[in-house]
Enzyme design. Structure first.
Site, PDB file in Angstrom:
ATOM      1  N   SER A 297      52.678  49.202  72.882  1.00 12.07           N
ATOM      2  CA  SER A 297      54.077  49.407  73.039  1.00 12.07           C
ATOM      3  C   SER A 297      54.638  50.121  71.770  1.00 12.07           C
ATOM      4  CB  SER A 297      54.614  47.742  72.557  1.00 12.07           C
ATOM      5  OG  SER A 297      56.173  47.983  72.209  1.00 12.07           O
TER       6      SER A 297
ATOM      7  N   TYR B   6      55.978  39.896  68.384  1.00  5.28           N
ATOM      8  CA  TYR B   6      55.612  40.733  69.339  1.00  5.28           C
ATOM      9  C   TYR B   6      55.222  42.147  68.912  1.00  5.28           C
ATOM     10  CZ  TYR B   6      55.859  43.928  73.387  1.00  5.28           C
ATOM     11  OH  TYR B   6      55.434  44.922  74.287  1.00  5.28           O
TER      12      TYR B   6
END
Length: 199
Positions: free
Chosen positions: A77, A90
């Site tokens: 990501s 995350y």
């Protein structure tokens, strides 16, 4: 959530099928938006287990059955490029996967197996955002401007993997983020994030 039995199934396949794996795409993962007190301990552990442990385990299981010109795509990501308060666990898990991908690429040099860390921005047409908002308080991140489309992300990521690129940033926002994170100090990057998330 990780299902340990799935690894047993994959581990048993080679003896039966004798596969030759051309592509391994580790795309499973999830995040949760909120402060440390808004995210359950179960979700904290599950993010680490799925985003980190499951990706590494699957890679280790499949690598022996990959050969020259095979590709591994680890779906990281743009969150991997800096700490992101209120998306902290995350972003930390994706930073782990990003670093793992970059180092594994070097270890596999000469084998013909290519590893690409795919680092997209928000993707609007998946369940990620709606799932991420299912916490005690997800109001810390309310808007997702310039979010990508999954079709575009997939197309660009596969092209980059075929080219043997170490990192794929499939979109303008994540590309700018990657470059900026190389030159701007982490504290300042978090300050910019603090401003953006309040918009």
């Amino acid at each position: 959530m990780v299902c340990p039995e799935s690894f047993e199934v994959v581990n048993a396949l080679p003896g039966k099928e004798k596969p030759s794996v051309q592509y391994l795409i580790n795309a499973a993962g999830f995040g949760k938006i909120g402060s440390w007190k808004d995210i359950s301990l179960k979700d904290c552990s599950s993010m680490i287990d799925l985003n980190c442990k499951a990706a590494v385990t699957m890679t280790q299981l499949v690598l022996p059955y990959m050969g020259k010109s095979a590709c591994i795509l680890e779906i990281c990501s743009t969150a991997a490029f800096q700490p992101l308060p209120y998306l902290g666990i995350y972003s930390a898990t994706k930073s782990f996967l990003y670093r793992y991908s970059r180092s594994l690429r070097i270890e596999l040099m000469g084998s013909g197996i290519h590893v690409t860390a795919v680092c997209p921005y928000w993707i609007r047409d998946t369940e990620f955002i709606s799932n991420a908002q299912e916490t005690g308080n997800s109001s810390f991140i309310r808007h997702f401007p310039l979010a990508s489309r999954s079709r575009n992300v997939v197309k660009k990521s596969l092209t980059d993997a075929k080219l043997g690129l170490p990192v794929s940033t499939p979109g303008p926002v994540c590309t700018i983020h990657r470059v900026a994170a190389k030159f701007i100090p982490g504290e300042l990057m978090m300050g910019i994030w603090e401003f953006i998330r309040r918009i």
